[in-house]
Design a protein around this motif. Structure first.
Motif, short mmCIF file in Angstrom:
data_model
loop_
_atom_site.label_atom_id
_atom_site.label_comp_id
_atom_site.label_asym_id
_atom_site.label_seq_id
_atom_site.Cartn_x
_atom_site.Cartn_y
_atom_site.Cartn_z
N ILE A 1 0.84 -1.20 0.00
CA ILE A 1 0.00 0.00 0.00
C ILE A 1 0.87 1.25 0.00
CG2 ILE A 1 -1.72 1.29 1.32
CD1 ILE A 1 -2.68 -1.51 2.39
N ARG A 2 1.92 1.25 0.81
CA ARG A 2 2.83 2.39 0.88
C ARG A 2 3.45 2.66 -0.49
NH1 ARG A 2 6.65 0.37 3.63
NH2 ARG A 2 5.65 0.56 5.65
N GLU A 3 3.89 1.60 -1.16
CA GLU A 3 4.51 1.75 -2.47
C GLU A 3 3.55 2.38 -3.47
OE1 GLU A 3 7.16 1.86 -5.48
OE2 GLU A 3 7.61 1.41 -3.38
N VAL A 4 2.32 1.95 -3.46
CA VAL A 4 1.33 2.49 -4.39
C VAL A 4 1.00 3.94 -4.04
CG1 VAL A 4 -1.08 2.29 -5.12
CG2 VAL A 4 0.34 0.27 -5.03
N LEU A 5 0.86 4.22 -2.76
CA LEU A 5 0.50 5.58 -2.35
C LEU A 5 1.62 6.58 -2.61
CD1 LEU A 5 -1.55 5.04 0.93
CD2 LEU A 5 -2.38 5.64 -1.35
N ARG A 6 2.83 6.11 -2.76
CA ARG A 6 3.93 7.02 -3.10
C ARG A 6 3.68 7.72 -4.42
NH1 ARG A 6 8.52 3.11 -1.05
NH2 ARG A 6 8.71 3.91 1.06
N GLY A 7 2.85 7.13 -5.26
CA GLY A 7 2.53 7.74 -6.54
C GLY A 7 1.54 8.89 -6.45
N LEU A 8 0.94 9.08 -5.28
CA LEU A 8 0.01 10.20 -5.12
C LEU A 8 0.78 11.47 -4.80
CD1 LEU A 8 -2.95 8.67 -3.07
CD2 LEU A 8 -2.87 9.22 -5.49
N PRO A 9 0.26 12.59 -5.25
CA PRO A 9 0.95 13.86 -5.01
C PRO A 9 0.85 14.30 -3.56
CG PRO A 9 -1.17 14.26 -6.01
CD PRO A 9 -0.98 12.76 -5.98
N GLU A 10 1.86 14.99 -3.10
CA GLU A 10 1.82 15.64 -1.78
C GLU A 10 1.48 17.10 -2.01
OE1 GLU A 10 2.16 14.34 1.28
OE2 GLU A 10 2.40 12.34 0.42
N GLY A 11 0.73 17.67 -1.12
CA GLY A 11 0.45 19.10 -1.20
C GLY A 11 -0.73 19.46 -2.07
N ARG A 12 -1.38 18.50 -2.68
CA ARG A 12 -2.60 18.77 -3.43
C ARG A 12 -3.49 17.53 -3.38
NH1 ARG A 12 -3.20 16.05 -8.14
NH2 ARG A 12 -1.39 15.57 -9.40
N THR A 13 -4.76 17.76 -3.56
CA THR A 13 -5.71 16.66 -3.56
C THR A 13 -5.47 15.81 -4.81
OG1 THR A 13 -7.33 17.99 -2.39
CG2 THR A 13 -8.16 16.08 -3.58
N PRO A 14 -5.35 14.50 -4.66
CA PRO A 14 -5.17 13.64 -5.83
C PRO A 14 -6.34 13.78 -6.80
CG PRO A 14 -4.71 12.44 -3.81
CD PRO A 14 -5.32 13.73 -3.41
N SER A 15 -6.02 13.76 -8.06
CA SER A 15 -7.04 13.88 -9.11
C SER A 15 -7.58 12.51 -9.48
CB SER A 15 -6.42 14.54 -10.35
OG SER A 15 -5.45 13.66 -10.91
N LYS A 16 -8.59 12.52 -10.31
CA LYS A 16 -9.13 11.27 -10.82
C LYS A 16 -8.05 10.49 -11.58
CE LYS A 16 -12.94 9.39 -13.51
NZ LYS A 16 -14.16 9.67 -14.28
N ALA A 17 -7.21 11.20 -12.32
CA ALA A 17 -6.12 10.54 -13.06
C ALA A 17 -5.11 9.89 -12.11
CB ALA A 17 -5.41 11.55 -13.96
N ASP A 18 -4.84 10.55 -10.97
CA ASP A 18 -3.94 9.97 -9.97
C ASP A 18 -4.50 8.66 -9.44
OD1 ASP A 18 -2.10 12.17 -10.01
OD2 ASP A 18 -3.37 13.27 -8.60
N TRP A 19 -5.79 8.64 -9.11
CA TRP A 19 -6.41 7.42 -8.58
C TRP A 19 -6.52 6.35 -9.67
CZ3 TRP A 19 -6.32 6.33 -3.75
CH2 TRP A 19 -6.35 7.35 -2.80
N ALA A 20 -6.72 6.76 -10.92
CA ALA A 20 -6.78 5.79 -12.02
C ALA A 20 -5.44 5.09 -12.18
CB ALA A 20 -7.18 6.49 -13.32
N ARG A 21 -4.36 5.82 -12.00
CA ARG A 21 -3.01 5.22 -12.09
C ARG A 21 -2.84 4.16 -11.00
NH1 ARG A 21 -0.97 9.81 -12.47
NH2 ARG A 21 -0.21 10.06 -10.35
N ILE A 22 -3.29 4.46 -9.79
CA ILE A 22 -3.21 3.50 -8.69
C ILE A 22 -4.08 2.29 -8.99
CG2 ILE A 22 -3.96 3.12 -6.30
CD1 ILE A 22 -2.70 5.75 -5.60
N SER A 23 -5.27 2.54 -9.48
CA SER A 23 -6.18 1.45 -9.81
C SER A 23 -5.56 0.51 -10.83
CB SER A 23 -7.49 2.03 -10.36
OG SER A 23 -8.33 1.01 -10.82
N LYS A 24 -4.88 1.07 -11.82
CA LYS A 24 -4.25 0.25 -12.85
C LYS A 24 -3.17 -0.64 -12.24
CE LYS A 24 -2.10 0.70 -17.38
NZ LYS A 24 -1.60 1.64 -18.39
N ARG A 25 -2.43 -0.12 -11.27
CA ARG A 25 -1.37 -0.91 -10.64
C ARG A 25 -1.95 -2.07 -9.83
NH1 ARG A 25 3.17 2.55 -7.78
NH2 ARG A 25 3.99 0.46 -7.56
N PHE A 26 -3.11 -1.86 -9.22
CA PHE A 26 -3.73 -2.91 -8.41
C PHE A 26 -4.56 -3.89 -9.23
CE2 PHE A 26 -4.06 -2.21 -3.61
CZ PHE A 26 -2.77 -1.72 -3.53
#
Length: 149
Positions: free
Chosen positions: A67-92
């Protein structure tokens, strides 16, 4: 805005997590609260979704490290976008699809031969005569994806 933030209690109320669990997830690097001038821990609203994702992923059997590895792909300092979550979804997705396949096989075959080599059921003599599946490896071969040849 950073002075506003959500308290750990508010995050707990929104996610259903105990504050001790939230602190644990912070220690594990899954959330990164900021501190007020007075040193109080505050969370961004986006941490609600991040923690909810952690809860769901753990319920599905993913480890904190995964989970930590996947969440590293989310941005810090801004709310993750739909595209950010789609990238995580693709990895899982691949891992989830493999787990679904295994769960379906378990559901469908648990009351019959699973290719474990026990040969204790009369049906195994039909599905796995003389423990022939053994040549493909150890364990429940049919549930691991092997098929009888």
């Amino acid at each position: 805005m950073k002075n506003r933030g959500l308290t750990i209690g508010q995050i707990g109320e929104r996610t259903g997590l105990a504050t001790s669990a939230i602190r644990y997830y912070e220690d594990e690097g899954l959330v990164h609260p900021f501190r007020t001038d007075a040193g109080q821990r505050r969370f961004d609203r986006s941490d609600i979704r991040r923690l909810s994702f952690v809860m769901i992923a753990q319920n599905l059997g993913f480890t904190i490290a995964q989970i930590r590895e996947v969440l590293r792909g989310l941005p810090e300092g801004r709310t993750p976008s739909k595209a950010d979550w789609a990238r995580i979804s693709k990895r899982f997705r691949l891992d989830l699809d493999q787990r679904i396949t295994q769960m379906e096989a378990l559901r469908d075959k648990l009351d019959g031969c699973i290719g474990c080599g026990c040969l204790s059921m009369k049906a195994c003599a039909l599905y796995n005569p003389a423990d022939g599946i053994r040549r493909k490896g150890t364990g429940p071969r049919y549930l691991l994806g092997d098929s009888p040849d």
